[in-house]
Write a protein that holds these residues in place. Structure first.
Motif, PDB file in Angstrom:
ATOM      1  N   GLU A 142     -32.589  14.139  28.433  1.00 53.47           N
ATOM      2  CA  GLU A 142     -32.866  12.710  28.354  1.00 53.47           C
ATOM      3  C   GLU A 142     -32.221  12.063  27.136  1.00 53.47           C
ATOM      4  O   GLU A 142     -31.833  10.890  27.175  1.00 53.47           O
ATOM      5  CB  GLU A 142     -34.382  12.453  28.344  1.00 53.47           C
ATOM      6  N   HIS A 143     -32.067  12.829  26.054  1.00 56.08           N
ATOM      7  CA  HIS A 143     -31.411  12.297  24.868  1.00 56.08           C
ATOM      8  C   HIS A 143     -29.899  12.199  25.076  1.00 56.08           C
ATOM      9  O   HIS A 143     -29.254  11.278  24.559  1.00 56.08           O
ATOM     10  CB  HIS A 143     -31.730  13.164  23.655  1.00 56.08           C
ATOM     11  N   MET A 144     -29.335  13.131  25.826  1.00 56.82           N
ATOM     12  CA  MET A 144     -27.911  13.069  26.140  1.00 56.82           C
ATOM     13  C   MET A 144     -27.623  11.878  27.055  1.00 56.82           C
ATOM     14  O   MET A 144     -26.618  11.183  26.892  1.00 56.82           O
ATOM     15  CB  MET A 144     -27.466  14.377  26.791  1.00 56.82           C
ATOM     16  N   VAL A 145     -28.519  11.640  28.000  1.00 59.08           N
ATOM     17  CA  VAL A 145     -28.365  10.494  28.911  1.00 59.08           C
ATOM     18  C   VAL A 145     -28.453   9.187  28.126  1.00 59.08           C
ATOM     19  O   VAL A 145     -27.686   8.245  28.364  1.00 59.08           O
ATOM     20  CB  VAL A 145     -29.424  10.540  30.023  1.00 59.08           C
ATOM     21  N   GLU A 148     -25.194   8.517  26.406  1.00 55.81           N
ATOM     22  CA  GLU A 148     -24.178   8.044  27.347  1.00 55.81           C
ATOM     23  C   GLU A 148     -24.382   6.561  27.665  1.00 55.81           C
ATOM     24  O   GLU A 148     -23.421   5.796  27.763  1.00 55.81           O
ATOM     25  CB  GLU A 148     -24.240   8.871  28.638  1.00 55.81           C
ATOM     26  N   GLU A 149     -25.633   6.153  27.816  1.00 50.95           N
ATOM     27  CA  GLU A 149     -25.922   4.744  28.098  1.00 50.95           C
ATOM     28  C   GLU A 149     -25.574   3.859  26.903  1.00 50.95           C
ATOM     29  O   GLU A 149     -25.113   2.724  27.083  1.00 50.95           O
ATOM     30  CB  GLU A 149     -27.403   4.592  28.454  1.00 50.95           C
ATOM     31  N   TYR A 154     -18.527   0.699  25.355  1.00 51.28           N
ATOM     32  CA  TYR A 154     -17.407   0.925  24.441  1.00 51.28           C
ATOM     33  C   TYR A 154     -16.395   1.942  24.976  1.00 51.28           C
ATOM     34  O   TYR A 154     -15.460   2.305  24.281  1.00 51.28           O
ATOM     35  CB  TYR A 154     -17.943   1.406  23.085  1.00 51.28           C
ATOM     36  N   ARG A 155     -16.575   2.371  26.209  1.00 52.80           N
ATOM     37  CA  ARG A 155     -15.672   3.359  26.780  1.00 52.80           C
ATOM     38  C   ARG A 155     -14.457   2.688  27.418  1.00 52.80           C
ATOM     39  O   ARG A 155     -14.536   1.572  27.945  1.00 52.80           O
ATOM     40  CB  ARG A 155     -16.418   4.206  27.816  1.00 52.80           C
ATOM     41  N   ALA A 224     -15.556   3.676  17.472  1.00 53.26           N
ATOM     42  CA  ALA A 224     -16.760   3.494  18.293  1.00 53.26           C
ATOM     43  C   ALA A 224     -17.528   4.805  18.455  1.00 53.26           C
ATOM     44  O   ALA A 224     -18.756   4.830  18.365  1.00 53.26           O
ATOM     45  CB  ALA A 224     -16.384   2.935  19.664  1.00 53.26           C
ATOM     46  N   LEU A 225     -16.811   5.913  18.676  1.00 52.72           N
ATOM     47  CA  LEU A 225     -17.480   7.194  18.839  1.00 52.72           C
ATOM     48  C   LEU A 225     -18.104   7.645  17.522  1.00 52.72           C
ATOM     49  O   LEU A 225     -19.237   8.153  17.497  1.00 52.72           O
ATOM     50  CB  LEU A 225     -16.499   8.255  19.342  1.00 52.72           C
ATOM     51  N   TYR A 226     -17.392   7.441  16.424  1.00 53.55           N
ATOM     52  CA  TYR A 226     -17.926   7.852  15.123  1.00 53.55           C
ATOM     53  C   TYR A 226     -19.194   7.070  14.777  1.00 53.55           C
ATOM     54  O   TYR A 226     -20.192   7.641  14.314  1.00 53.55           O
ATOM     55  CB  TYR A 226     -16.876   7.666  14.029  1.00 53.55           C
ATOM     56  N   MET A 227     -19.183   5.762  15.003  1.00 52.72           N
ATOM     57  CA  MET A 227     -20.365   4.955  14.727  1.00 52.72           C
ATOM     58  C   MET A 227     -21.512   5.325  15.676  1.00 52.72           C
ATOM     59  O   MET A 227     -22.684   5.250  15.300  1.00 52.72           O
ATOM     60  CB  MET A 227     -20.034   3.470  14.855  1.00 52.72           C
ATOM     61  N   ALA A 228     -21.178   5.743  16.883  1.00 50.92           N
ATOM     62  CA  ALA A 228     -22.209   6.195  17.818  1.00 50.92           C
ATOM     63  C   ALA A 228     -22.861   7.482  17.306  1.00 50.92           C
ATOM     64  O   ALA A 228     -24.072   7.667  17.451  1.00 50.92           O
ATOM     65  CB  ALA A 228     -21.602   6.419  19.203  1.00 50.92           C
TER      66      ALA A 228
END
Length: 255
Positions: A142-145, A148-149, A154-155, A224-228
């Motif tokens: 659920e944390h991985m989902v 992704e959300e 930003y993808r 975007a990925l780094y800030m995520a």
């Protein structure tokens, strides 16, 4: 006096950085948040109240609590030095340092003793050392989902468009997360999600968390990925300070 004005939807706030004498007689600075007189006197909404509380959080004495140090990389010792210096100050003197390190399940006792010996040689007082043997366990689904959300807007999603259109979008918006990048750094993404789970389990009541900052090389990982990563790492936690030294030793070793 350094003044900064912040305008919200309903009112104007003024931040001031004012110098004054601390309890030990030394000049210090503190941020003050006050409502501007030009603003109408109305009750604070939830976001403004949180802003006010956050601005005052470290102005008061911390009392008995903990400063949790998550030393995940040997960066020269800066991640350890800052909490040590902080707990020597009057407002933080009642806080104890707890140290968390990564390790292997079959070497937990050995790693704990080795870390205790190292901290003693550095003359750093600590109340507890926790060796995390499950740091590389896959995070909950659920944390991985949820991650992704969060990154969905930003993808780039280049696989869903023509190559020429994907290249144009990538050049005009280089911060977007590509499908290839997301797959390439899947393990590192899962590590940040897993660390957040462990932080909530062990450090949810800490006064302050000091943690090794994840490293991302410029041009290799999109912004975007780094800030995520930073967002998911620090989500729903007490105040967290991310630190990364330059691998030059800042601690004096006594044999």
């Amino acid at each position: 006096v350094l003044k900064l004005e912040v305008i919200t939807d309903t009112r104007l706030f003024t931040f001031e950085l004012v110098a004054h004498d601390d309890d030990d007689g030394k000049a210090t600075t503190q941020p003050l948040l006050k409502k501007d007189k030009r603003s109408p006197t109305v009750p604070l909404n939830v976001s403004d109240q949180r802003l006010l509380e956050a601005s005052q959080q470290f102005q008061r004495k911390q009392g008995k609590g903990t400063v949790d140090v998550w030393w995940l990389f040997d960066d020269g010792g800066l991640t350890l030095l800052i909490p040590y210096l902080l707990t020597n100050k009057k407002r933080w003197k009642d806080c104890k340092i707890r140290v968390f390190i990564g390790g292997k399940i079959n070497r937990i006792d050995h790693d704990r003793r080795a870390m205790a010996t190292l901290l003693s040689k550095f003359r750093i007082d600590f109340s507890d050392i926790t060796v995390l043997g499950d740091i590389n366990t896959k995070p909950k689904k659920e944390h991985m989902v949820a991650f992704e959300e969060m990154i969905e807007p930003y993808r780039l999603k280049e696989d869903d468009m023509e190559q020429e259109a994907a290249e144009r979008l990538k050049n005009s918006e280089p911060w977007r997360i590509t499908d290839n990048e997301l797959e390439l750094y899947r393990a590192k993404t899962n590590r940040q999600i897993r660390l957040n789970e462990l932080l909530k389990e062990h450090s949810s009541t800490a006064n302050l968390i000091v943690m090794s900052l994840p490293l991302a090389r410029k041009g290799a990982v999109s912004s975007a990925l780094y800030m995520a990563w930073l967002e998911v790492l620090s989500k729903d936690l007490p105040p967290i300070l991310l630190v990364r030294g330059n691998h030059q030793s800042v601690l004096t070793f006594y044999s």
